[in-house]
Design a protein around this motif. Structure first.
Motif, PDB file in Angstrom:
ATOM      1  N   ARG A   1       1.118 -45.057  15.757  1.00 59.29           N
ATOM      2  CA  ARG A   1       0.395 -44.820  14.489  1.00 59.29           C
ATOM      3  C   ARG A   1       1.066 -45.610  13.357  1.00 59.29           C
ATOM      4  O   ARG A   1       0.392 -46.156  12.497  1.00 59.29           O
TER       5      ARG A   1
ATOM      6  N   GLY B   1      -1.456 -47.915  11.764  1.00 62.18           N
ATOM      7  CA  GLY B   1      -1.857 -47.195  10.555  1.00 62.18           C
ATOM      8  C   GLY B   1      -2.562 -48.029   9.506  1.00 62.18           C
ATOM      9  O   GLY B   1      -1.903 -48.849   8.880  1.00 62.18           O
TER      10      GLY B   1
ATOM     11  N   ASP C   1      -0.875 -43.166   6.335  1.00 64.06           N
ATOM     12  CA  ASP C   1      -0.729 -43.012   7.783  1.00 64.06           C
ATOM     13  C   ASP C   1       0.686 -43.337   8.213  1.00 64.06           C
ATOM     14  O   ASP C   1       1.291 -42.625   9.026  1.00 64.06           O
ATOM     15  N   ARG C   2       1.209 -44.418   7.622  1.00 62.06           N
ATOM     16  CA  ARG C   2       2.555 -44.852   8.024  1.00 62.06           C
ATOM     17  C   ARG C   2       3.610 -43.880   7.530  1.00 62.06           C
ATOM     18  O   ARG C   2       4.571 -43.589   8.245  1.00 62.06           O
TER      19      ARG C   2
ATOM     20  N   ALA D   1       3.555 -41.065   9.771  1.00 59.99           N
ATOM     21  CA  ALA D   1       4.154 -41.438  11.056  1.00 59.99           C
ATOM     22  C   ALA D   1       5.667 -41.417  10.970  1.00 59.99           C
ATOM     23  O   ALA D   1       6.340 -40.914  11.879  1.00 59.99           O
TER      24      ALA D   1
END
Lengths: 96, 183
Positions: free
Chosen positions: A19, A23, A28-29, A32
């Protein structure tokens, strides 16, 4: 049992890594990285029991704190674009 | 099992490193640096270097992520790519890497008990540290007791660096006064 837990944690780490690589958005990152940090904490804890050294649990707790503070700092940075702001109201006024 | 964990973690590390090189979005690169540091920390911990792992996690995943994000906020989050292929830097890197690998060939085998480093003062520390210092952890005993003056010097260096940075940045009150004056 600890071997199964370790395997599960490593698989989850791989998923979080994927991800972080794919991402599409920054969040998202960030998520993650946060999840990866949590899995690191769990891996250290389980690894301690796997090798018969339960004192690793204390180290895992300290890692949890480091991870928490780091993510808070990163998120604060994304929200205000600056770490020097102590009061959020002033930051919002500056931005508008 | 321990070897298997290290192999899996090292392959994660390699994947992350390749992704850091390939990606051009620098914010994502900073996030991947955080993952890289966490992975290194776990590998250090599996190799029994708990104190190094702590430093790696606190500095690598904690403060340097924030510092690099701060740098990106002042500059630009996009990498400037140079399309042409540069052979000389690649050659220099390959030669340096080969020299380093050649240098490791002379080193004693990993965990070799007859290596020079395990023969000098380490046995004495291991034997007498708990009795002489009263500290159960030998690493802490060496750092804080046997090398106490060395650690004191390190702390002095860090303290001086901190004072210097604070003097350069100035106190927050003076900064706001200057800002007001500008307005």
């Amino acid at each position: 049992m600890f071997v199964a837990a370790t395997t599960a944690i490593l698989v989850t780490m791989a998923l979080a890594l994927i991800r972080a690589l794919l991402g599409p958005t920054v969040y998202d990152r960030v998520l993650a990285v946060n999840m990866f940090g949590t899995k690191t904490v769990l891996l250290i804890a389980v690894f301690g029991f796997l090798t018969g050294r339960p004192d690793f649990l204390d180290i895992a707790l300290a890692y949890a704190l480091i991870n928490f503070i780091a993510i808070i700092a990163v998120l604060k940075f994304f929200e205000y674009g600056d770490l020097g702001q102590s009061r959020p109201s002033r930051a919002r006024r500056d931005r508008t | 099992m321990e070897h298997l964990i290290v192999i899996v973690l090292l392959s994660f590390l390699a994947i992350t490193a390749v992704a850091i090189v390939m990606l051009h979005d620098l914010v994502a690169v900073v996030m991947l640096f955080g993952i890289f540091s966490l992975l290194s920390a776990v590998i250090f911990l599996v190799l029994d270097a708990v104190d190094v792992a702590f430093t790696e996690a606190a500095v690598g995943a904690g403060i340097s992520t924030v510092l690099m994000l701060g740098t990106l906020a002042l500059t630009t989050p996009k990498e400037k790519t140079s399309p042409r292929f540069a052979p000389i830097p690649l050659l220099v890197v390959i030669i340096t890497g080969a020299a380093l690998v050649y240098g490791t060939l002379d080193m004693p085998r990993y965990g070799d008990p007859t290596a020079a480093i395990h023969q000098h003062v380490a046995p004495r520390y291991l034997e007498r540290a708990p009795r002489e210092t009263g500290i159960p952890n030998v690493v802490t005993a060496v750092l804080a007791s046997y090398r106490g003056y060395d650690t004191l010097g390190e702390v002095t260096v860090i303290f001086t660096a901190g004072v210097g940075v604070m003097l350069l940045l100035g106190s927050p009150r003076r900064q706001t006064k200057r800002k007001r004056g500008k307005r």
